[in-house]
Design an enzyme around this catalytic site. Structure first.
Site, PDB file in Angstrom:
ATOM      1  N   LYS A  52       1.789  -4.985   5.973  1.00  0.00           N
ATOM      2  CA  LYS A  52       2.532  -5.439   7.146  1.00  0.00           C
ATOM      3  C   LYS A  52       3.205  -6.779   6.872  1.00  0.00           C
ATOM      4  O   LYS A  52       4.362  -6.996   7.246  1.00  0.00           O
ATOM      5  CB  LYS A  52       1.593  -5.529   8.353  1.00  0.00           C
ATOM      6  CG  LYS A  52       1.131  -4.161   8.839  1.00  0.00           C
ATOM      7  CD  LYS A  52      -0.072  -4.232   9.764  1.00  0.00           C
ATOM      8  CE  LYS A  52      -0.560  -2.819  10.100  1.00  0.00           C
ATOM      9  NZ  LYS A  52      -1.806  -2.807  10.894  1.00  0.00           N
ATOM     10  N   GLN A  96      -6.021  -6.606  13.650  1.00  0.00           N
ATOM     11  CA  GLN A  96      -6.328  -5.435  12.831  1.00  0.00           C
ATOM     12  C   GLN A  96      -7.688  -4.838  13.205  1.00  0.00           C
ATOM     13  O   GLN A  96      -8.692  -5.546  13.275  1.00  0.00           O
ATOM     14  CB  GLN A  96      -6.319  -5.814  11.342  1.00  0.00           C
ATOM     15  CG  GLN A  96      -6.540  -4.653  10.399  1.00  0.00           C
ATOM     16  CD  GLN A  96      -5.420  -3.624  10.461  1.00  0.00           C
ATOM     17  OE1 GLN A  96      -4.246  -3.963  10.499  1.00  0.00           O
ATOM     18  NE2 GLN A  96      -5.783  -2.355  10.473  1.00  0.00           N
ATOM     19  N   ASP A 119       1.318  -3.559  19.057  1.00  0.00           N
ATOM     20  CA  ASP A 119       0.570  -2.350  18.706  1.00  0.00           C
ATOM     21  C   ASP A 119       0.601  -1.327  19.841  1.00  0.00           C
ATOM     22  O   ASP A 119       0.331  -0.144  19.632  1.00  0.00           O
ATOM     23  CB  ASP A 119      -0.893  -2.699  18.400  1.00  0.00           C
ATOM     24  CG  ASP A 119      -1.199  -2.659  16.911  1.00  0.00           C
ATOM     25  OD1 ASP A 119      -0.443  -2.007  16.165  1.00  0.00           O
ATOM     26  OD2 ASP A 119      -2.200  -3.274  16.498  1.00  0.00           O
TER      27      ASP A 119
END
Length: 293
Positions: A52, A96, A119
């Site tokens: 990412k 994460q 997200d």
């Protein structure tokens, strides 16, 4: 023989479009910034975050990474998220997953400002998706929709079967495909581990989306002739002599390819789209926060 949907090529097209948008923002002295937070030393999580960060750098997105120790307390993590919520230079926040067992994932996700939830996991983002309002859509489902659109696969009135009901893929992709008047308008069935006679459902599918997390679960006899098959699964089934993991999707790719009209490979199908859509959500967050959309 199925047409192979190339997720790498589609994701690159999206990134090229984003570069142009980022350049326009920079001309207005607006920098796009994504903050990533990783707690602990899980090898797979480190690999995902590294990818990412690399994509941010390639596109000209500022990446701010916070690597925290395994023993970091939930209180300290929530304080960091609160500071990032308040930081106007940060457009998107990604924590994460999975988190260490002593940290409640729902509490952490709920703490992220919905306007920075790139997200698409917060209850606010989920609610907006459910009722058709504008917001951030989870990246993998959003990537699936892009793959369908950019391969001119019509979903209007299509019979879609989603195998898997996770909050990350199954439920949101079903809701995206149900949306009215936004080019989706499909008839959607969700199957899961408690569903009876899954094969009866999958054989009706014009579009079959496999997201159950079981290697080669979908076999050729479960697929209708000329169906579109989207394989979300990434399962490690062995180690090659080189030491590299051998991957398989949730679909028996070799056999189903002979029957489907379109199919995504693993790797190289849905996977690249997930990061591309994360980048797209981050740029969108910057545009919203700048009052441009």
């Amino acid at each position: 023989m199925a047409h192979i949907i190339n997720g790498i090529a589609v994701s690159q097209d999206i990134k090229n479009e984003l570069r142009a948008q980022i350049d326009v923002l920079k001309e207005q002295s607006i920098n796009v910034c994504l903050a990533t937070v990783l707690v602990g030393d899980d090898a797979a999580s480190h690999s995902y975050v590294k990818s990412k960060i690399k994509n941010c750098e390639e596109l000209g997105i500022i990446s701010r990474h916070f690597g925290l120790l395994q023993e970091t307390s939930q209180t300290d993590l929530l304080q960091l998220i609160d500071s990032l919520n308040s930081d106007k230079s940060v457009n998107g926040i990604l924590v994460q997953l999975p988190l260490p067992s002593h940290i409640n994932e729902d509490t952490v996700i709920n703490a992220i400002n919905a306007d920075k939830d790139v997200d698409g996991f917060t209850p606010a983002s989920t609610g907006r998706l459910l009722i058709g309002q504008e917001g951030f859509v989870p990246c993998t489902p959003a990537g699936i929709i892009e793959l369908l659109k950019r391969n001119n696969i019509n979903t209007i009135g299509a019979e879609v079967v989603v195998v898997g009901r996770s909050n990350i893929v199954g439920k949101p992709v079903a809701n995206l495909l149900l949306r009215k008047g936004q080019g989706a308008d499909a008839t959607v069935t969700i199957c899961h581990s408690r569903s009876k006679n899954i094969k009866e459902h999958t054989l009706r599918a014009d579009i079959l989306i496999a997201a159950i997390g079981k290697a080669k679960f979908i076999t050729a006899d479960m697929v209708k002739e000329d169906a579109v098959v989207i394989d979300v699964g990434v399962n490690r089934i062995g180690i090659a002599p080189s030491g590299k993991a051998i991957l398989a999707g949730d679909v028996d790719y070799v056999e189903v390819t002979k029957k489907a009209s379109y199919i995504t490979p693993v790797p190289g199908g849905v996977g690249p789209m997930t990061i591309a859509m994360l980048m797209k959500n981050t740029v969108k967050a910057a545009q919203i926060q700048a009052g441009l959309i």
